[in-house]
Design a protein around this motif. Structure first.
Motif, short mmCIF file in Angstrom:
data_model
loop_
_atom_site.label_atom_id
_atom_site.label_comp_id
_atom_site.label_asym_id
_atom_site.label_seq_id
_atom_site.Cartn_x
_atom_site.Cartn_y
_atom_site.Cartn_z
N ARG A 190 0.62 -36.52 11.77
CA ARG A 190 0.58 -37.57 10.75
C ARG A 190 1.40 -38.78 11.20
O ARG A 190 2.62 -38.72 11.29
CB ARG A 190 1.10 -37.02 9.42
N VAL A 191 0.71 -39.86 11.50
CA VAL A 191 1.34 -41.14 11.82
C VAL A 191 0.70 -42.18 10.91
O VAL A 191 -0.47 -42.53 11.08
CB VAL A 191 1.16 -41.52 13.30
N VAL A 192 1.47 -42.65 9.94
CA VAL A 192 0.97 -43.54 8.89
C VAL A 192 1.45 -44.95 9.19
O VAL A 192 2.65 -45.19 9.35
CB VAL A 192 1.50 -43.10 7.51
N GLY A 193 0.53 -45.91 9.27
CA GLY A 193 0.90 -47.29 9.52
C GLY A 193 0.48 -48.19 8.37
O GLY A 193 -0.67 -48.12 7.91
N TYR A 194 1.40 -49.01 7.89
CA TYR A 194 1.05 -50.03 6.90
C TYR A 194 0.52 -51.27 7.62
O TYR A 194 1.09 -51.71 8.62
CB TYR A 194 2.27 -50.42 6.06
N LEU A 195 -0.57 -51.82 7.10
CA LEU A 195 -1.11 -53.08 7.58
C LEU A 195 -1.12 -54.05 6.41
O LEU A 195 -1.81 -53.81 5.41
CB LEU A 195 -2.52 -52.91 8.13
N PRO A 196 -0.37 -55.15 6.48
CA PRO A 196 -0.32 -56.09 5.36
C PRO A 196 -1.58 -56.94 5.27
O PRO A 196 -2.27 -57.17 6.26
CB PRO A 196 0.91 -56.94 5.67
N THR A 197 -1.84 -57.42 4.08
CA THR A 197 -2.99 -58.29 3.87
C THR A 197 -2.84 -59.61 4.59
O THR A 197 -3.83 -60.28 4.88
CB THR A 197 -3.20 -58.56 2.37
N TRP A 198 -1.59 -60.00 4.87
CA TRP A 198 -1.33 -61.33 5.39
C TRP A 198 -1.08 -61.39 6.91
O TRP A 198 -0.80 -62.46 7.44
CB TRP A 198 -0.12 -61.95 4.67
N ALA A 199 -1.18 -60.27 7.61
CA ALA A 199 -0.87 -60.28 9.04
C ALA A 199 -1.63 -59.17 9.74
O ALA A 199 -2.04 -58.17 9.13
CB ALA A 199 0.63 -60.11 9.26
N GLY A 200 -1.80 -59.33 11.06
CA GLY A 200 -2.43 -58.30 11.86
C GLY A 200 -3.92 -58.54 12.04
O GLY A 200 -4.57 -59.24 11.26
N ASN A 201 -4.47 -57.93 13.10
CA ASN A 201 -5.86 -58.09 13.46
C ASN A 201 -6.53 -56.73 13.47
O ASN A 201 -6.18 -55.85 14.27
CB ASN A 201 -5.96 -58.74 14.85
N VAL A 202 -7.50 -56.52 12.59
CA VAL A 202 -8.13 -55.20 12.49
C VAL A 202 -8.94 -54.87 13.74
O VAL A 202 -9.26 -53.70 13.98
CB VAL A 202 -9.03 -55.09 11.24
N ASP A 203 -9.26 -55.88 14.55
CA ASP A 203 -10.04 -55.64 15.77
C ASP A 203 -9.19 -55.12 16.92
O ASP A 203 -9.73 -54.58 17.89
CB ASP A 203 -10.74 -56.93 16.22
N THR A 204 -7.88 -55.27 16.83
CA THR A 204 -7.01 -54.88 17.96
C THR A 204 -6.07 -53.73 17.62
O THR A 204 -5.23 -53.36 18.44
CB THR A 204 -6.18 -56.09 18.44
N LEU A 205 -6.18 -53.15 16.43
CA LEU A 205 -5.32 -52.01 16.08
C LEU A 205 -5.61 -50.83 16.99
O LEU A 205 -6.75 -50.59 17.39
CB LEU A 205 -5.57 -51.60 14.62
N GLN A 206 -4.56 -50.08 17.29
CA GLN A 206 -4.71 -48.87 18.11
C GLN A 206 -5.01 -47.68 17.18
O GLN A 206 -4.16 -46.84 16.91
CB GLN A 206 -3.44 -48.62 18.92
N TYR A 207 -6.25 -47.62 16.72
CA TYR A 207 -6.63 -46.62 15.72
C TYR A 207 -6.39 -45.20 16.21
O TYR A 207 -6.01 -44.33 15.41
CB TYR A 207 -8.11 -46.80 15.35
N GLY A 208 -6.62 -44.97 17.49
CA GLY A 208 -6.49 -43.61 18.01
C GLY A 208 -5.07 -43.07 17.99
O GLY A 208 -4.87 -41.89 18.24
#
Length: 478
Positions: free
Chosen positions: A54-72
């Motif tokens: 279990r590795v839980v990451g918060y992604l804010p609505t105001w920052a970050g790029n959903v295309d470059t997240l390390q989903y794996g």
């Protein structure tokens, strides 16, 4: 709400942006806050297995790029934040939000669950939660709003981030809300989680009855004074919640991807941009954070419990300095040792084991730097900023011989026995180098006589700090 002490009011500092950012999001890219539409639409079929740990990451609505997240390298992503209304609605994020829908599609394709996080710090204003939870009618309306939102977007559940219900009436209403929400989520095969304070008075606003209603709790073990997120605080936080009856399997340890000074908050990526050695220590000037070694030590601690939670993903770097990569190497069992070469400033040579031997008592000297394991030292956190340095070659620890407190005492390797002569604190010198202070003596690692010139085989010793180049070391990640 009652004002708590700075230590007990453990919040996520960047969440102070949540209210403004959510409003901007609702005005800019969303269809408007209004009522959440009801729909059974499902997005993103699960095609790949999720990360087992279990590795839980918060992604804010105001920052970050959903295309470059390390989903794996994640098991869950919490999209932060929607906000509750006093009448039981949701605002701030629309179910037609294209960014959120893209996130769900990409995450589900790699087996990663996505939850909507509701709440946040909101500049300490939790009045909407208070009013909504205080009435059976508005609680029901809120539960329905969440169910409709989750179904419309194809989410896997909801994370409640009420900062913070106080013990008493507020806490009792929180428990009622979580019981009703838990029933609604679990009967639909969805998750209910919550972000909670590290410890202290406000922790009592989460009654123990809630533990059976949630799948797990995300423990915000940061913002606890200065330095704000120590290994000690992590241990104390887990012990606090488990001591109240939370199963270890539901205790998820929160780690920060940002630093704090007495007057500022600074993202980890910005700290690395300021100082190339930032990944290998825990402070840049008066900004304290968690470097790679501390993050990995906390990850090992988290994996002994319910896992690890991150605030927040957009503040990370990439490649060898990435904190998420550091977490993943521990979670996957592919390394995670936080190993470094220790390069002396005066000589440019590395701390090495004579031989190289694997025996107790083998002396420590310097040698021309190479890629061998005898020059690689794993930093493993003990407490209070101290670490044991364990050789990748022998598995033994850096040790001051005979636990001597005298200047000139030699360095050796020895089986780790929790001795204070086997624990060292890296102290940042502001020039890309650190001094390594022995816990038992307060003296520092030193290359013998190096001011007169020294070569391969020169012994290491401890000596009173005198601010010369013989006593300064650069930490190079391996």
């Amino acid at each position: 709400m009652t004002q708590e002490s700075a230590v007990s009011r453990i919040a996520t500092p960047f969440r102070t942006l949540a209210l403004g950012a959510v409003f901007l999001a609702s005005l800019g890219g969303c269809s408007g806050p209004g009522d959440v539409p009801t729909s059974d639409e499902s997005l993103g079929a699960v095609e790949s297995p999720a990360l087992a740990t279990r590795v839980v990451g918060y992604l804010p609505t105001w920052a970050g790029n959903v295309d470059t997240l390390q989903y794996g390298k994640l098991s869950h992503i919490n999209y932060a934040f929607a906000l509750p209304t006093a009448q039981g609605g949701l605002t701030g994020v629309s179910s037609s939000d294209t960014r959120l829908r893209s996130l769900v599609t990409k995450a589900h394709a790699q087996g990663v669950k996505v939850l909507i996080a509701v709440g946040g710090w909101n500049d300490g204003n939790d009045s909407a939660f208070e009013q909504m939870a205080g009435s059976a009618g508005t609680r029901t309306a809120f539960v329905n709003s969440v169910v409709n939102f989750v179904n419309a977007v194809g989410l896997d559940g909801v994370d409640i981030d009420w900062e913070y219900p106080d013990p008493g009436t507020s806490g009792n209403n929180y428990a009622l809300l979580m019981r009703e929400l838990g029933t609604a989520m679990h009967t639909r095969g969805k998750l209910l989680t919550a972000a909670v304070v590290a410890n202290g008075y406000t922790g009592g606003g989460v009654p123990a009855s809630v533990f059976s209603d949630v799948d797990f709790l995300n423990i915000m073990a940061y913002d606890g004074g200065q330095p704000h997120s120590t290994y000690d605080l992590a241990v104390q936080s887990l012990n606090y919640w488990k001591g109240r009856g939370l199963p270890a399997s539901k205790a998820v340890l929160g780690v920060p991807f940002y630093g704090r000074s007495p007057s500022s908050y600074v993202g980890y990526s910005e700290l690395v941009a300021r100082d190339s050695q930032a990944p290998y220590k825990d402070n840049v000037g008066d900004v304290y954070y968690n470097g790679i070694a501390t993050i990995q030590a906390k990850t090992r601690l988290g994996l002994q419990n319910g896992g690890v939670m991150i605030w927040e993903l957009s503040q990370d770097t990439s490649g060898s300095t990435s904190l998420l990569n550091a977490i993943d190497s521990v979670a996957q069992g592919t390394g995670g040792t936080g190993a470094y070469r220790l390069v002396n400033k005066a000589s440019g040579r590395c701390v090495d084991i004579s031989g190289p031997s694997t025996a107790d008592g083998a002396i420590i000297h310097q040698w021309a730097c190479h890629t061998g394991a005898s020059q690689q030292w794993s930093m493993e956190a003990t407490d209070s900023g101290y670490y044991r340095f364990v050789s990748r070659h022998s598995g033994k620890a850096l040790d001051v011989k005979d636990a001597s407190g005298a200047d000139g005492a030699g360095l050796q390797q020895w089986t780790y026995s929790n001795g204070s002569n086997q624990q060292f604190k890296p102290v940042d010198l502001g020039n890309g180098y650190v001094r390594l202070e022995a816990r038992h003596s307060g003296k520092v690692l030193d290359v013998t006589g190096c001011q007169g010139g020294s070569g391969d085989g020169t012994l290491l010793q401890q000596w009173t700090w005198s601010n010369n180049d013989c006593q300064q070391f650069r930490m190079e990640a391996r």
